[in-house]
Design a protein around this motif. Structure first.
Motif, PDB file in Angstrom:
ATOM      1  N   VAL A 139      38.940  37.603 108.326  1.00 32.82           N
ATOM      2  CA  VAL A 139      39.556  39.129 108.930  1.00 32.82           C
ATOM      3  C   VAL A 139      40.670  38.839 110.096  1.00 32.82           C
ATOM      4  O   VAL A 139      40.740  37.781 110.358  1.00 32.82           O
ATOM      5  CB  VAL A 139      38.407  39.996 109.241  1.00 32.82           C
ATOM      6  N   GLY A 140      41.517  39.820 110.239  1.00 38.15           N
ATOM      7  CA  GLY A 140      42.368  39.866 111.098  1.00 38.15           C
ATOM      8  C   GLY A 140      43.439  38.763 111.286  1.00 38.15           C
ATOM      9  O   GLY A 140      43.816  38.212 110.139  1.00 38.15           O
ATOM     10  N   ALA A 141      43.672  38.143 112.408  1.00 38.21           N
ATOM     11  CA  ALA A 141      44.718  37.060 112.555  1.00 38.21           C
ATOM     12  C   ALA A 141      44.424  35.917 111.960  1.00 38.21           C
ATOM     13  O   ALA A 141      45.151  35.317 111.490  1.00 38.21           O
ATOM     14  CB  ALA A 141      44.974  36.830 113.953  1.00 38.21           C
ATOM     15  N   ALA A 188      45.837  45.206 106.497  1.00 41.27           N
ATOM     16  CA  ALA A 188      44.602  45.754 106.266  1.00 41.27           C
ATOM     17  C   ALA A 188      44.676  47.307 106.657  1.00 41.27           C
ATOM     18  O   ALA A 188      45.600  47.703 107.744  1.00 41.27           O
ATOM     19  CB  ALA A 188      43.705  45.012 107.477  1.00 41.27           C
ATOM     20  N   ASP A 189      43.800  47.907 106.142  1.00 39.54           N
ATOM     21  CA  ASP A 189      43.752  49.500 106.559  1.00 39.54           C
ATOM     22  C   ASP A 189      42.131  49.580 106.567  1.00 39.54           C
ATOM     23  O   ASP A 189      41.546  48.805 106.753  1.00 39.54           O
ATOM     24  CB  ASP A 189      44.289  50.114 105.564  1.00 39.54           C
ATOM     25  N   GLU A 190      41.590  50.629 106.475  1.00 40.98           N
ATOM     26  CA  GLU A 190      40.329  50.972 106.664  1.00 40.98           C
ATOM     27  C   GLU A 190      39.386  50.728 105.318  1.00 40.98           C
ATOM     28  O   GLU A 190      38.123  50.675 105.586  1.00 40.98           O
ATOM     29  CB  GLU A 190      40.083  52.744 106.645  1.00 40.98           C
ATOM     30  N   GLU A 191      40.140  50.545 104.369  1.00 42.45           N
ATOM     31  CA  GLU A 191      39.146  50.155 103.251  1.00 42.45           C
ATOM     32  C   GLU A 191      39.576  48.537 102.767  1.00 42.45           C
ATOM     33  O   GLU A 191      38.718  48.058 102.115  1.00 42.45           O
ATOM     34  CB  GLU A 191      39.623  51.115 101.806  1.00 42.45           C
ATOM     35  N   ASN A 192      40.716  48.206 102.879  1.00 44.60           N
ATOM     36  CA  ASN A 192      41.033  46.845 102.299  1.00 44.60           C
ATOM     37  C   ASN A 192      41.451  45.863 103.417  1.00 44.60           C
ATOM     38  O   ASN A 192      42.122  46.277 104.503  1.00 44.60           O
ATOM     39  CB  ASN A 192      42.170  46.961 101.344  1.00 44.60           C
ATOM     40  N   GLU A 193      41.200  44.584 103.281  1.00 44.99           N
ATOM     41  CA  GLU A 193      41.961  43.628 103.917  1.00 44.99           C
ATOM     42  C   GLU A 193      43.266  43.211 103.632  1.00 44.99           C
ATOM     43  O   GLU A 193      43.603  43.686 102.579  1.00 44.99           O
ATOM     44  CB  GLU A 193      41.000  42.276 104.061  1.00 44.99           C
ATOM     45  N   SER A 194      44.141  42.465 104.361  1.00 42.30           N
ATOM     46  CA  SER A 194      45.302  42.170 104.094  1.00 42.30           C
ATOM     47  C   SER A 194      45.542  41.413 103.043  1.00 42.30           C
ATOM     48  O   SER A 194      44.506  40.671 102.802  1.00 42.30           O
ATOM     49  CB  SER A 194      46.084  41.539 105.376  1.00 42.30           C
ATOM     50  N   CYS A 195      46.631  41.567 102.143  1.00 38.45           N
ATOM     51  CA  CYS A 195      46.802  40.524 101.058  1.00 38.45           C
ATOM     52  C   CYS A 195      48.495  40.293 101.100  1.00 38.45           C
ATOM     53  O   CYS A 195      49.262  41.172 101.622  1.00 38.45           O
ATOM     54  CB  CYS A 195      46.180  40.771  99.774  1.00 38.45           C
TER      55      CYS A 195
END
Length: 129
Positions: free
Chosen positions: A80-82, A108-115
């Motif tokens: 997650v995150g950085a 990322a938002d409340e539902e999904n991680e970054s991609c």
């Protein structure tokens, strides 16, 4: 009723062997030795036998619209995150060196991680997540 145990993902494409080689390098798959020029199909497979076989078949028409199905290259699973973003960016850089095109980062938002949304060498969309 029996359940399906194996499946393959089929790509319509212009250059089957070239696209098979690209995805083999992306996924660590293997391809059989190159066949004679003008081959109408190619495959790549997971050497561990776990992942699906990818099949590439030559078609006369080019890609016109966004894929309805796409592959996700799972580089940041569990992160997650950085830390996740650093892993995704490193994988993106590796794939760009293979000929992929970076389209955009979906943060990322409340539902999904970054991609990261990308395209392979024939314009098929895929995600690095």
């Amino acid at each position: 009723m029996a359940s399906v145990k194996q499946f393959q993902v089929t790509f319509d494409c212009a250059e089957p062997e070239r696209l098979a080689q690209f995805w083999s390098e992306v996924l660590g798959y293997v391809t059989p030795p190159p066949s004679p020029e003008g081959q109408s199909s190619a495959v790549c497979t997971d050497p561990t036998g776990v992942g699906p076989r990818l099949y590439f078949q030559r078609v006369p028409e080019g890609k016109v619209v966004k894929n309805r199905v796409h592959l996700c290259v799972r580089a940041g699973t569990g992160l997650v995150g950085a830390e996740r973003l650093a892993v995704l960016e490193a994988e993106c850089a590796r794939l760009v060196a293979l000929g992929a095109v970076r389209l955009r980062l979906l943060e990322a938002d409340e539902e999904n991680e970054s991609c990261i949304v990308m395209q392979d060498i024939e314009g098929n969309e895929f995600c690095v997540d």
